[in-house]
Design a protein around this motif. Structure first.
Motif, mmCIF file in Angstrom:
data_model
loop_
_atom_site.group_PDB
_atom_site.id
_atom_site.type_symbol
_atom_site.label_atom_id
_atom_site.label_comp_id
_atom_site.label_asym_id
_atom_site.label_seq_id
_atom_site.Cartn_x
_atom_site.Cartn_y
_atom_site.Cartn_z
ATOM 1 N N ILE A 64 0.841 -1.205 0.000
ATOM 2 C CA ILE A 64 0.000 0.000 0.000
ATOM 3 C C ILE A 64 0.871 1.248 0.000
ATOM 4 O O ILE A 64 0.628 2.198 -0.764
ATOM 5 N N LEU A 67 2.409 1.715 -3.465
ATOM 6 C CA LEU A 67 1.422 2.077 -4.484
ATOM 7 C C LEU A 67 0.939 3.514 -4.316
ATOM 8 O O LEU A 67 0.740 4.230 -5.310
ATOM 9 N N TYR A 181 -7.033 -1.412 -3.890
ATOM 10 C CA TYR A 181 -6.143 -2.459 -3.387
ATOM 11 C C TYR A 181 -6.903 -3.400 -2.457
ATOM 12 O O TYR A 181 -6.773 -4.635 -2.558
ATOM 13 N N LEU A 250 -6.032 -0.237 -10.798
ATOM 14 C CA LEU A 250 -4.929 0.118 -9.904
ATOM 15 C C LEU A 250 -3.709 0.567 -10.701
ATOM 16 O O LEU A 250 -2.994 1.494 -10.296
ATOM 17 N N MET A 261 3.666 -4.877 -10.183
ATOM 18 C CA MET A 261 3.036 -4.592 -8.890
ATOM 19 C C MET A 261 3.811 -5.255 -7.757
ATOM 20 O O MET A 261 4.363 -6.351 -7.932
ATOM 21 N N PHE A 264 1.378 -8.556 -2.823
ATOM 22 C CA PHE A 264 0.227 -8.193 -2.007
ATOM 23 C C PHE A 264 0.140 -9.073 -0.760
ATOM 24 O O PHE A 264 0.472 -10.255 -0.790
#
Length: 504
Positions: A64, A67, A181, A250, A261, A264
């Motif tokens: 997070i 991002l 997210y 996203l 990315m 996660f």
């Protein structure tokens, strides 16, 4: 000449500064707002310190954090709103420049022949001649009625409005990154449940097919098991497509390619950010959209004054000083000096109602923006109340639905045990399993709602966290400009310099 011109300009400056400014001065409209939030206790302290933190870091998820930073640096919407701020800042400079004398220079060189039918042409006997001129000039519109000051006031308010709009966009982008997210993590958990359930149903179906060959299970029970497995299977591609769309969203928000990315976390691994006890009493000055609405209103208020100033005459002064000569070698000699000084006054007599219509147009615009400002304030209180209520209801629903899922799992366990012991038919097991799956999927969504409600509260309240994000954005812009400058210097450097830089 210089002394006279300076004295005249100084006198005009005194007149301009002592002149009146027509039009209404801004006063904040009266507001009918609630004295307190319905969703919080009356005993809370007025302490807004918790609104000055980077709240998204409290999820304790590095993905997070990364991002959000990428979005602050790369988001296209933020780049658009920042360009609007830069444009408005330039407009303020343009508007303010008219308050001061405008200095210009001019140079002319001309060769011409006059008609011999004119006095000058007859004197020259039709011979061509040349002229050279070098002039410096100054002009100044005296802002006696405050028209220029009102236009500057309007431009300044528009700049503040654009800055607030950018902050509102920044707040929205950060909130969207976090909620998107969380939606992806929700889909991941739902996919996990759906796949595990489908796999379990398939094993049951396979077992029933084997038992049916020995006559231990009826064909109807086999068909029920098969339909149950297929029903669970159809959920999987729907969830997978949802995840693809969310990942692309996203990527657009952050400027990060889907393949790049960060890793996660699982939804259940996230920490729930804390909400402080204090709700700020200065909400009206904290929320960017309210600031934007009020600055738009200030600009419209100033526009009324600028429109009313059109009823009155415009007064301007002008002067020039330079040299003029037929021969270039005599151009800057004392006998070639020229000068001029003058004034101009222009005012309306009959414009077919255009000036009055301009005032009415400005006043109508101001009335509309008063309504827009009051609406923005009312909407702000509603947003805060809704966000706080959403948080409370999500926590209660999470508690209740967690208990419901636990009860349905126990129901399934008991139904399966009774079926295996021959006390009940498979329909009871089927009913228990069919009740459990949608509640498990919904539980993941409610868990995400509980986490995302924090984002809604911070966005609805505004606060110092937006300023922290703005500082991070400015630093990112400065770093990017330095990188671009370095690239430009490298491209313009000689091959030897490039080789030397590469070795450093």
């Amino acid at each position: 000449m210089k002394i006279r011109l300076i004295a005249l300009m100084s006198l005009a400056g005194v007149i301009a500064l002592s002149g009146c400014t027509v039009g209404p001065d801004y006063k904040r409209p009266t507001l009918d707002v609630p004295l307190e939030y319905r969703q919080i206790s009356k005993e809370v302290e007025d302490n807004a310190q918790w609104l000055t933190a980077r709240w998204w870091t409290q999820y304790q998820d590095p993905a997070i954090d990364a991002l959000v930073s990428s979005a602050i640096k790369n988001n296209r919407t933020l780049q658009q709103t920042m360009s609007n701020v830069e444009k408005a800042a330039a407009a303020v400079t343009v508007a303010r420049a008219d308050l001061f004398p405008q200095l210009n220079y001019q140079g002319d060189a001309m060769r011409q022949r006059q008609s011999i039918n004119t006095a000058m042409g007859e004197a020259l006997q039709g011979k061509p001649f040349s002229t050279k001129e070098v002039l410096a000039s100054a002009s100044w519109e005296i802002d006696l009625w405050g028209k220029i000051r009102r236009k500057t006031e309007s431009a300044t308010a528009t700049l503040r409005s654009m800055e607030a709009a950018h902050k509102a966009a920044l707040s929205s982008v950060i909130t969207s990154v976090v909620t998107t997210y969380l939606s992806i993590l929700t889909v991941d958990e739902q996919l996990e449940v759906a796949k595990e359930t489908a796999n379990s149903y398939y094993q049951t179906y396979s077992l029933f097919k084997v038992r049916a060959t020995h006559g231990n299970v009826s064909d109807m029970e086999v068909a029920q098991a098969k339909s149950q497995w297929q029903s669970a299977k159809v959920e999987i591609p729907v969830l997978q497509q949802s995840r693809v769309e969310l990942m692309n969203s996203l990527s657009i928000l952050t400027g990060v390619d889907v393949g790049d990315m960060p890793k996660f976390k699982r939804l259940r691994a996230l920490k729930v950010p804390a909400i402080g006890k204090g709700i700020p009493s200065k909400l009206l000055t904290e929320r960017p959209d309210i600031v934007e609405a009020e600055e738009n209103l200030k600009a419209a208020n100033a526009d009324i004054g600028a429109a009313r100033a059109m009823y009155f005459p415009s007064i301007s002064l002008s002067g020039g000083l330079g040299f003029s000569s037929e021969e270039l070698h005599d151009l800057i000699k004392s006998p070639s000096r020229v000068w001029s000084v003058g004034g101009n006054i222009t005012g309306p007599i009959f414009h077919w109602g255009a000036v009055e219509a301009g005032v009415k147009q400005a006043e109508a615009q101001q009335k509309g923006l008063v309504a827009a400002y009051r609406l923005a304030v009312s909407q702000a209180f509603a947003d805060v109340d809704n966000a706080l209520s959403k948080r409370q209801k999500a926590l209660q629903e999470l508690k209740d639905r967690t208990g419901l899922v636990a009860s349905l799992k126990e129901y399934k366990r008991l139904a399966t045990a009774q079926y295996q012991e021959g006390y009940t038919g498979y329909f009871t097991v089927l009913q228990a399993e069919q009740s459990l799956l949608p509640q498990q999927l919904q539980l993941a969504q409610v868990r995400a709602n509980t986490l995302s409600s924090i984002a809604s509260i911070y966005q609805s309240l505004g606060g110092g966290w937006i300023d922290l994000a703005l500082q991070e954005e400015r630093q990112a812009i400065a770093d990017l400009e330095r990188e671009e400058q370095l690239k430009k210097e490298i491209q313009e450097a000689s091959p030897e310099e490039r080789e030397e830089n590469s070795l450093m």
